[in-house]
Structure formats: structure tokens, C-alpha cells
Design a protein around this motif. Structure first.
Motif, PDB file in Angstrom:
ATOM      1  N   LYS A   1     122.613  14.656 106.623  1.00  0.00           N
ATOM      2  CA  LYS A   1     121.837  13.885 107.483  1.00  0.00           C
ATOM      3  C   LYS A   1     121.065  13.099 106.631  1.00  0.00           C
ATOM      4  O   LYS A   1     120.581  12.105 106.823  1.00  0.00           O
ATOM      5  N   ASN A   2     120.757  13.459 105.288  1.00  0.00           N
ATOM      6  CA  ASN A   2     119.760  12.930 104.229  1.00  0.00           C
ATOM      7  C   ASN A   2     120.325  12.155 103.219  1.00  0.00           C
ATOM      8  O   ASN A   2     120.947  12.616 102.294  1.00  0.00           O
ATOM      9  N   ASN A   3     120.530  10.719 103.397  1.00  0.00           N
ATOM     10  CA  ASN A   3     121.034   9.897 102.355  1.00  0.00           C
ATOM     11  C   ASN A   3     120.075   9.746 101.212  1.00  0.00           C
ATOM     12  O   ASN A   3     119.039   9.341 101.140  1.00  0.00           O
ATOM     13  N   LEU A   4     120.580  10.224  99.881  1.00  0.00           N
ATOM     14  CA  LEU A   4     119.753  10.164  98.694  1.00  0.00           C
ATOM     15  C   LEU A   4     120.232   8.994  97.673  1.00  0.00           C
ATOM     16  O   LEU A   4     119.557   8.921  96.555  1.00  0.00           O
ATOM     17  N   MET A   5     120.875   8.069  98.311  1.00  0.00           N
ATOM     18  CA  MET A   5     121.300   6.908  97.540  1.00  0.00           C
ATOM     19  C   MET A   5     120.122   6.238  96.805  1.00  0.00           C
ATOM     20  O   MET A   5     120.048   5.993  95.451  1.00  0.00           O
ATOM     21  N   GLN A   6     119.113   6.114  97.345  1.00  0.00           N
ATOM     22  CA  GLN A   6     117.800   5.123  96.803  1.00  0.00           C
ATOM     23  C   GLN A   6     117.178   6.120  95.920  1.00  0.00           C
ATOM     24  O   GLN A   6     116.624   5.768  94.672  1.00  0.00           O
ATOM     25  N   GLN A   7     116.984   7.496  96.095  1.00  0.00           N
ATOM     26  CA  GLN A   7     116.261   8.453  95.437  1.00  0.00           C
ATOM     27  C   GLN A   7     117.127   8.739  93.917  1.00  0.00           C
ATOM     28  O   GLN A   7     116.439   9.083  93.156  1.00  0.00           O
ATOM     29  N   GLU A   8     118.277   8.878  94.179  1.00  0.00           N
ATOM     30  CA  GLU A   8     119.238   9.318  92.945  1.00  0.00           C
ATOM     31  C   GLU A   8     119.992   8.175  92.255  1.00  0.00           C
ATOM     32  O   GLU A   8     121.408   8.391  92.273  1.00  0.00           O
ATOM     33  N   LYS A   9     119.406   7.060  92.030  1.00  0.00           N
ATOM     34  CA  LYS A   9     120.250   5.813  91.698  1.00  0.00           C
ATOM     35  C   LYS A   9     120.951   6.145  90.229  1.00  0.00           C
ATOM     36  O   LYS A   9     122.191   6.058  90.204  1.00  0.00           O
ATOM     37  N   PRO A  10     120.331   6.897  89.240  1.00  0.00           N
ATOM     38  CA  PRO A  10     121.063   7.302  88.129  1.00  0.00           C
ATOM     39  C   PRO A  10     122.426   8.051  88.368  1.00  0.00           C
ATOM     40  O   PRO A  10     123.493   8.025  87.772  1.00  0.00           O
TER      41      PRO A  10
ATOM     42  N   ASN B   1     134.672  -0.549  97.199  1.00  0.00           N
ATOM     43  CA  ASN B   1     134.093  -0.869  95.846  1.00  0.00           C
ATOM     44  C   ASN B   1     132.442  -0.623  96.018  1.00  0.00           C
ATOM     45  O   ASN B   1     131.914  -1.094  94.987  1.00  0.00           O
ATOM     46  N   GLN B   2     132.036   0.286  96.848  1.00  0.00           N
ATOM     47  CA  GLN B   2     130.606   0.480  96.590  1.00  0.00           C
ATOM     48  C   GLN B   2     130.346   2.039  97.260  1.00  0.00           C
ATOM     49  O   GLN B   2     131.103   2.230  98.338  1.00  0.00           O
ATOM     50  N   THR B   3     129.166   2.614  96.943  1.00  0.00           N
ATOM     51  CA  THR B   3     128.738   3.885  97.500  1.00  0.00           C
ATOM     52  C   THR B   3     128.021   3.469  98.690  1.00  0.00           C
ATOM     53  O   THR B   3     127.092   2.798  98.937  1.00  0.00           O
ATOM     54  N   ASN B   4     128.596   4.257  99.788  1.00  0.00           N
ATOM     55  CA  ASN B   4     127.765   4.190 100.782  1.00  0.00           C
ATOM     56  C   ASN B   4     126.807   5.306 101.335  1.00  0.00           C
ATOM     57  O   ASN B   4     126.267   5.565 102.312  1.00  0.00           O
ATOM     58  N   GLY B   5     127.015   6.314 100.528  1.00  0.00           N
ATOM     59  CA  GLY B   5     126.179   7.620 100.851  1.00  0.00           C
ATOM     60  C   GLY B   5     126.051   8.702  99.703  1.00  0.00           C
ATOM     61  O   GLY B   5     127.202   8.667  99.079  1.00  0.00           O
ATOM     62  N   LEU B   6     125.215   9.173  99.455  1.00  0.00           N
ATOM     63  CA  LEU B   6     124.958  10.380  98.563  1.00  0.00           C
ATOM     64  C   LEU B   6     124.292  11.322  99.137  1.00  0.00           C
ATOM     65  O   LEU B   6     123.146  11.443  99.400  1.00  0.00           O
ATOM     66  N   TYR B   7     124.693  12.788  99.187  1.00  0.00           N
ATOM     67  CA  TYR B   7     124.139  13.774 100.084  1.00  0.00           C
ATOM     68  C   TYR B   7     124.300  15.132  98.838  1.00  0.00           C
ATOM     69  O   TYR B   7     125.006  15.304  98.539  1.00  0.00           O
ATOM     70  N   ASN B   8     123.055  15.900  99.104  1.00  0.00           N
ATOM     71  CA  ASN B   8     123.172  17.379  98.624  1.00  0.00           C
ATOM     72  C   ASN B   8     123.694  18.185  99.768  1.00  0.00           C
ATOM     73  O   ASN B   8     123.186  18.526 100.585  1.00  0.00           O
TER      74      ASN B   8
END
Length: 577
Positions: A541-550, A526-533
Motif C-alpha cells: 500500500k505504501n509506495n516508497l519511491m520518493q523517500q528511497e530515491k538512492p 523504462n521507469q520505476t513505478n513503485g518501491l515497497y517494503n
């Protein structure tokens, strides 16, 4: 450290009965026979589960996940298991030797029995003390089994908290994944993220195709190629398929909806993704009503058939085809032609594809037919007459991939001379990726699911080119129907190739993987653990969760609706109108 947590949990679950047998007060324990039985039982039970870890050292390469109870006991998989064990032991002999060494060491490490144990005279105080030891020991084991004092016991999906993305199987152990799934009756959890009204507004799997053009009653042939992942394409092993891609409508960013063959068939033919820990075909929902390509096309007057060169009953495909509504099933038992048994699974691809081409010529048109190849399956056997003919490649599978590519070329040579050829839409898709490519990009959680998917219509030279949108196996069914201008309503968790939507969803052992445009989101527990381009950051390698919250919030909203819709329709038997 996370691995130890799951190790202790598995050891605790498995050994509670032996702790009770050792610590329960009473003089009956001083019987030599009792102690012998206890020692042998302890050794046998633990060794059996240790063995499952050794099996998964190899089997994980093919499934991408730790084995669960339902995976190893699924109906129709017993042939798979018995077929794999001999070939595994032959190819990976060192695993067998290592297991034998561990087995001997384990036995040696268990203390020898006292040959003349002396019964004790137990007072009430002794019973109380010994009972206290028993209760304390069970309490400690239960806490270890739960993984600590948190509200809920640790689950398979919790492995993602302790391992890097794609490495959670290293944190888990197979005894744990088997023991925690033995008692689990249902394959899906009830989730209620949204009300019914909200759910439909966010995501609705009902697709209505209402073309203003008359239906094109072309024949449809779907070829499902065993283990033809992207890691094998365009690298010298598949010259025919590479050539055919240039004459086809090719989905460059194609994805499988599962990691094993049994997941591919319902995904491709019925637009049902594999979003459970157990495959749909072998799950408790396998008898649900489904409205896939066989039934839809049968209403349009199509003759329908499914071919699989393996032994009848393999993967439960014969049962699935009945439920899906196919008119005919052809397996190894129905094959007629020269002797071509591969010694393990069934009929070599060249001979079975030739048999397939001739059988298609006997069907009344229009027909819809699908074939599943088998020769590029472990142990990757090719006919003796072709030994040394094909390039070995860089991985163990690639020689057999080259052989199946050759068999595919021969099939099209035969098909070209048949009256039905120019009136046929050919669809080619891999079932899943192979056990591992030789490049780092093949080993990511994107690379492990990338496969070739292409549509080839020899009578329509305009229907060719490269489509760079995200496309998955469950998109094949609505895309075929849309291409043929067939008017219908269906439940499909995919989308047509003409749709502006650009998503892909797949699942692996508790973790959902969601691709939207150039982004890839990992969702578990029930939660996101990673967002990547994934286009720019190919190795993730570069987790964008904090930079891409919306963006994370937007993607989570869709994915939750997708999961809820799938779970509700599967559990409520609403895959067909």
C-alpha cells in the motif's frame, strides 16, 4: 478513462476495414448482397474479439495476464485450449449464457438493411466529398488506434499508467492485446543501457562452480507440482508436504519465474526465466542452444529423463526435452499400468507417480529425472473412489491439491523401499501459484508468485532447516550443482543457495518485478513505478519511491543490466558456451 483509451484503440484497429467498405465512393455499395456480407462480416469479426474478453474473465485467473496472439497460437497449446474450453463452459456456465445474451443484443443493435437501396448518380464533387469523409474517418480511427497524438502508439505496458499496481489487466482489453501482438515478430526488444564492459561489471550471468571437494554422484529427482502455490500450503490441504518441509532444506521465500506451466520447466531445469511476453518454449528462440541440468549432469555420467502424465505434445514439453538434452521422455503414451485416464489431460497423479517410481528403479545410477504432475490442473478432477475423502478447502482447486499431496505421499512410500532412495536428492517446486487464494496477501503481485521450494536429502539429516533468503525457480539449477560439488561453468540467470546474493526477478506482460532483500520494485516502460517494503507492507500500500530515491537508483541499475544481459543472450543465442 484509461480503459476507454484502450477500448477505442481496439475498436479502431478492428473496424478500419469496415469503415473503408462503407465509405468508399461507388454504386457497388447499393447491392443487397454486398451489404449482407458486410453486416455479417462486421458482426462476426467484432463478436469473435468480444468473445476473447469473455474467455479472459476466467483465464486471467490462471495466467495473471491478458491473452496475446502468441499465447493463443503457440505450438503445443492447442490441446490446452481444447481441453480447457469444455471444462470452463461446464464450471463457468454463466459466462457462456452472458455471452449468448450479448451476442443477441449486438445483432439486434445493428441497423436493419434497406431492402431496396437506390443507387445514386455521383458527380465529381460527390466523389470528392465522399472521399474526404473516408480520409477523415480513417484519420480519426488511426489517431484513436494510436491512443492519441504522442510519438509512439500506446502499448500493452502503458496500461500501468492508468491502473493501480496489479490492476492493469482491468485497463487493458483482450482484443487490444491480441491485435497489437499479431504482427510482432520478435519476443524481445533490443536495449542498450550499458556498454559490454559496464554490463559485465554490473551483472554477469556466467556462474563458475569450482568446489575443492569431490563430486557427489547422488541421484537427482525434481518433482514439479501443478499449481501448488503458497496459498495452498500449511492450510490443511497438504499434510504430507507440510511434514516433508520440516525434514527438508526449505526456502520460505520461494518464487516462481512465471505464471503458467510452460514457463516453469525452462526456469527450473535450465535456469532461464520467463522475461518475455511469450514463453521461451514456444518463442522464436526455442531452438537456441541451452546448457541446463540434463546436459551438465549427462557429462557427469547421469542417465536423464523427463515425465509428464499429460498427452504427448502437451505444452511442447516433449520437444523441449530433446533440445535440453534429456535421454528419455515419458508422457501419457508411454504410461503402462492400470487404466487411470482422468478424462481430460492424462493419467491421474497417484498412478503416474507409482509408474514413475518403478521406472526410476529401472534406470542405471546415477540418474537425473524430473516429473510434472497434472491432477491439480483445471478442471481439478480426482478419481471417483476418492470423492469425499479429501477436504474441499476454501477454493475450487484445493480438493485436487489434497489429492496430489496424497499421491505424493504414496510415491515416497514406494520410493523409500527402493535401493536408490538414500542416494537421492529430491527437489520439490510448484510450477506457479493457483488461480487465487482466499487471503488478500495471496492476491498481491508478490503473493501471485510465491511458491514452496524445498530440497530433501534422506541421507543428510544436517541438510534441513528454513532458509529465509529470496529464492526463485532459476536458482534451483545452480543450487543442485553446488550441493553436489560439480565443477562447471554455466549461463544462469539465478544464483546458488550458497551465494550471498538475495534477488528475485520475474515478469508479467510488460512489467518487471524485482525483489532485493526486503524491498520490491516495479519497473515498466523504462521507469520505476513503485518501491515497497514487502516484508512490512505485505499488501503493498505504501509506495516508497520518493523517500528511497538512492535505493531506487541502485535497484534500477542492477535490473537494467539484468534485462540487457538476458535480452542479448537470448537474441544472440548465447545461453551455452
Amino acid at each position: 478513462m484509461g480503459g476507454l483509451l484502450f477500448d477505442f484503440a481496439a475498436i479502431s484497429y478492428l473496424n478500419i476495414p469496415f469503415i473503408i467498405a462503407h465509405l468508399i465512393p461507388g454504386n457497388f455499395k447499393y447491392n443487397n448482397r454486398y451489404q449482407h456480407i458486410l453486416k455479417i462480416s462486421f458482426y462476426s469479426a467484432n463478436l469473435l474479439f468480444i468473445a476473447t474478453n469473455f474467455v479472459d474473465i476466467i483465464y486471467y485467473r490462471f495466467t495473471g495476464r491478458r491473452s496475446t496472439y502468441k499465447m493463443i497460437t503457440a505450438k503445443g497449446m492447442e490441446h490446452e485450449v481444447f481441453g480447457l474450453i469444455p471444462s470452463f463452459l461446464k464450471e463457468f456456465w454463466y459466462i457462456g449464457i452472458l455471452f449468448i445474451i450479448i451476442s443477441i443484443l449486438f445483432w439486434k443493435l445493428i441497423p436493419d438493411l434497406n431492402k431496396n437501396p437506390t443507387p445514386q448518380h455521383l458527380t465529381k464533387r460527390d466523389y470528392f466529398i465522399k472521399s474526404s469523409y473516408l480520409i477523415l474517418s480513417i484519420t480519426v480511427l488511426v489517431i484513436l488506434g494510436r491512443g492519441g497524438f504522442q510519438k509512439k502508439p500506446i502499448k500493452i505496458v502503458d496500461g500501468i499508467k492508468y491502473g493501480a499496481l496489479g490492476n492493469t489487466a482491468l485497463v487493458l482489453n483482450t482484443p487490444f492485446t491480441i491485435l497489437t501482438t499479431i504482427a510482432k515478430k520478435e519476443d524481445l526488444d533490443n536495449v542498450n543501457y550499458y556498454s559490454s564492459k559496464e554490463l559485465k561489471s554490473i551483472y554477469n550471468p556466467v556462474i563458475s562452480l569450482q568446489s575443492d571437494k569431490p563430486a557427489t554422484k547422488k541421484n537427482v529427482v525434481i518433482l514439479i507440482l501443478e499449481s501448488f502455490g503458497n496459498e495452498n500450503i500449511g492450510r490443511g490441504q497438504t499434510p504430507f508436504l507440510d511434514s516433508l518441509i520440516t525434514k527438508s532444506y526449505y526456502f520460505k521465500n520461494g518464487f516462481a519465474n512465471g505464471k503458467v506451466s510452460i514457463d516453469a520447466v525452462p526456469s527450473i531445469l535450465s535456469s532461464i526465466p520467463s522475461l518475455m511476453n511469450n514463453s521461451f518454449i514456444s518463442s522464436s528462440f526455442s531452438l537456441n542452444k541451452i546448457n541446463g541440468l540434463p546436459k551438465i549432469l549427462k557429462k557427469e555420467g547421469y542417465n536423464t529423463s523427463f515425465f509428464h502424465g499429460a498427452f504427448n505434445g502437451s505444452q511442447n514439453f516433449d520437444q523441449y526435452t530433446k533440445i535440453a538434452g534429456f535421454d528419455h521422455y515419458f508422457g501419457k503414451d508411454q504410461y503402462t499400468g492400470k487404466e487411470a485416464f482422468d478424462g481430460t489431460w492424462g493419467i491421474f497423479d497417484e498412478e503416474f507417480l507409482h509408474f514413475y517410481a518403478t521406472k526410476l528403479s529401472s534406470f542405471q545410477q546415477p540418474f537425473f529425472s524430473s516429473i510434472f504432475t497434472i491432477s491439480s490442473h483445471n478442471p481439478y478432477t480426482i478419481p471417483e473412489k476418492y470423492k469425499g475423502k479429501f477436504p474441499k478447502g476454501t477454493t475450487t482447486i484445493q480438493e485436487s491439491i489434497a489429492y496430489t499431496d496424497f499421491a505424493l505421499r504414496e510415491f515416497f512410500k514406494t520410493a523409500k523401499n527402493q535401493s536408490w532412495y538414500n542416494n537421492t536428492l529430491f527437489v520439490i517446486s510448484a510450477d506457479h501459484t493457483s488461480s487465487g487464494g482466499d487471503m488478500d496477501i495471496d492476491k498481491t503481485n508478490i503473493g501471485k508468485f510465491r511458491i514452496p521450494i524445498l530440497f530433501f536429502d534422506p541421507s543428510n539429516p544436517e541438510f534441513m532447516g528454513i532458509n529465509e533468503k529470496n529464492f526463485q525457480q532459476i536458482d534451483i539449477m545452480p543450487s543442485i550443482l553446488d550441493y553436489l560439488n560439480i565443477k562447471t561453468e554455466m549461463v544462469s540467470f539465478g544464483k546458488s543457495y550458497k551465494s550471498p546474493k538475495n534477488f528475485v526477478v520475474y515478469y508479467l506482460q510488460g512489467t518487471y518485478h524485482y525483489i532485493q532483500d526486503d524491498y520490491y520494485l516495479v519497473f515498466a516502460d523504462n521507469q520505476t513505478n513503485g518501491l515497497y517494503n514487502w516484508k512490512k507492507d505485505v499488501l503493498l500500500k505504501n509506495n516508497l519511491m520518493q523517500q528511497e530515491k538512492p535505493r531506487v537508483k541502485e535497484y534500477e541499475k542492477f535490473l537494467k543490466a539484468y534485462i540487457q544481459s538476458f535480452n542479448e543472450r537470448i537474441t544472440n543465442n548465447q545461453l551455452a558456451f
